[in-house]
Design a protein around this motif. Structure first.
Motif, short mmCIF file in Angstrom:
data_model
loop_
_atom_site.label_atom_id
_atom_site.label_comp_id
_atom_site.label_asym_id
_atom_site.label_seq_id
_atom_site.Cartn_x
_atom_site.Cartn_y
_atom_site.Cartn_z
N LEU A 256 -17.47 27.80 23.00
CA LEU A 256 -17.73 28.79 21.96
C LEU A 256 -17.67 28.12 20.59
O LEU A 256 -16.62 27.59 20.20
CB LEU A 256 -16.70 29.92 22.02
CG LEU A 256 -16.79 30.97 20.91
CD1 LEU A 256 -18.11 31.73 20.97
CD2 LEU A 256 -15.61 31.94 20.98
N PHE A 257 -18.79 28.14 19.88
CA PHE A 257 -18.83 27.67 18.50
C PHE A 257 -18.53 28.86 17.59
O PHE A 257 -19.13 29.93 17.73
CB PHE A 257 -20.20 27.09 18.16
CG PHE A 257 -20.58 25.92 19.03
CD1 PHE A 257 -19.99 24.68 18.84
CD2 PHE A 257 -21.52 26.06 20.04
CE1 PHE A 257 -20.33 23.60 19.64
CE2 PHE A 257 -21.87 24.99 20.85
CZ PHE A 257 -21.28 23.75 20.65
N VAL A 258 -17.61 28.65 16.65
CA VAL A 258 -17.17 29.74 15.78
C VAL A 258 -17.22 29.29 14.33
O VAL A 258 -16.75 28.19 13.99
CB VAL A 258 -15.72 30.18 16.10
CG1 VAL A 258 -15.31 31.32 15.18
CG2 VAL A 258 -15.62 30.63 17.55
N SER A 259 -17.80 30.13 13.48
CA SER A 259 -17.80 29.88 12.03
C SER A 259 -17.04 31.02 11.36
O SER A 259 -17.21 32.18 11.71
CB SER A 259 -19.23 29.81 11.50
OG SER A 259 -19.23 29.68 10.09
N GLY A 260 -16.19 30.66 10.42
CA GLY A 260 -15.41 31.66 9.70
C GLY A 260 -14.23 31.02 9.00
O GLY A 260 -14.02 29.80 9.09
N ASN A 261 -13.47 31.82 8.28
CA ASN A 261 -12.31 31.34 7.56
C ASN A 261 -11.30 30.74 8.53
O ASN A 261 -10.78 31.43 9.41
CB ASN A 261 -11.66 32.52 6.81
CG ASN A 261 -10.51 32.08 5.93
OD1 ASN A 261 -9.96 30.99 6.09
ND2 ASN A 261 -10.13 32.93 4.99
#
Length: 291
Positions: A256-261
């Motif tokens: 799982l690739f995740v973008s966010g703070n």
């Protein structure tokens, strides 16, 4: 008509306060209004004029010359000579077209930028800073929801049109699953990831925004993706561990690739299946490993 304080004008145009005061006393083009308590404020028209003037001064035009130019001359100079100049100029032009709800002008700028820079550079160098400016305007209640939705729709439309021009992936191409979870609606970053993956030859199953996590398992079992991607754009102080854990349960062993703070993601980043993406170029590097 919106009212802007001097500090807001400084933030939006990059023109320093002491410069604005000097221009006000020396030249005729800038005549701010004043409140009953004698505090300066500026109108939408003055903001647009100052954005245009900031473009001209960044490109070497003397303010004494600008003072003698009509509004039409200023507009024509920018349109014909400077629109493919500095990123700050292009961002200013986009802000003006948003305020005016000028779809044709916005579309022309976007089209020329994508031709010149490509979608990746246009998004990272121009669109993201532009959206920051929109956020500034939103934060001071100077952007109507209709204006924000109008511009977001135009950006998404142009991105989808650019993606559609890419060649179809090979039949045996590795696949990726992309989605935003419930209450996440800001798709521009996800569309950029869609473009990156398609340009690298991946088959992308793009589910869009506001997808319930319980729907993920069936799609994963059906398409067997090499990876999943989601983004958390909406500001939150809450931990996202529960939501990401649910995605991982639905996805099995799929990365799982995740973008966010990262502050909101720190409780889950020790899971080996999770890769935090800090920049689009990192996503490119990760996809090359999957090929």
């Amino acid at each position: 008509m919106s009212r802007y304080t001097m500090n807001q004008i400084v933030t939006l145009t990059g023109i320093k306060a002491h410069t604005l005061r000097k221009w006000e006393t020396r030249y005729s083009f800038l005549e701010p209004e004043r409140t009953d308590t004698n505090i300066r404020y500026y109108s939408d028209e003055q903001l647009k004029k100052l954005l245009n003037i900031s473009v001209l001064t960044r490109n070497g035009y003397r303010i004494s010359k600008i003072d003698k130019m009509s509004t039409t001359e200023i507009h024509d100079t920018i349109t014909h000579h400077l629109i493919d100049g500095k990123p700050e100029d292009e961002i200013s032009a986009l802000v003006i077209s948003m305020i005016e709800l000028d779809e044709v002008k916005f579309d022309e700028i976007m089209k020329s930028l994508i031709i010149k820079k490509g979608l990746l550079a246009t998004t990272t160098e121009i669109i993201y800073p532009f959206l920051h400016q929109v956020g500034v305007l939103w934060g001071i209640n100077k952007v109507l929801p209709a204006q924000e939705h109008f511009i977001s729709s135009l950006i998404k439309k142009k991105m989808l049109a650019t993606i559609d021009l890419l060649p179809d992936p090979q039949k045996d191409a590795n696949s990726l699953l992309m989605f935003l979870t419930e209450n996440e609606h800001h798709e521009i970053g996800l569309l950029l990831a869609y473009y990156i993956a398609r340009e690298l030859g991946f088959r992308v199953y793009y589910l869009g925004a506001n997808v319930p996590t319980e729907n993920i398992r069936q799609v994963v079992e059906s398409v067997e993706p090499k990876g999943m991607l989601t983004m958390f754009v909406t500001p939150t102080q809450d931990s996202l561990k529960e939501k990401i854990t649910s995605i991982l349960e639905q996805g099995g062993n799929v990365p799982l690739f995740v973008s966010g703070n990262p502050e909101n993601l720190k409780d889950i980043l020790d899971d080996k299946r999770v890769v935090h993406l800090a920049h689009p170029n990192q996503f490119i590097d990760e996809l090359k490993k999957l090929k």
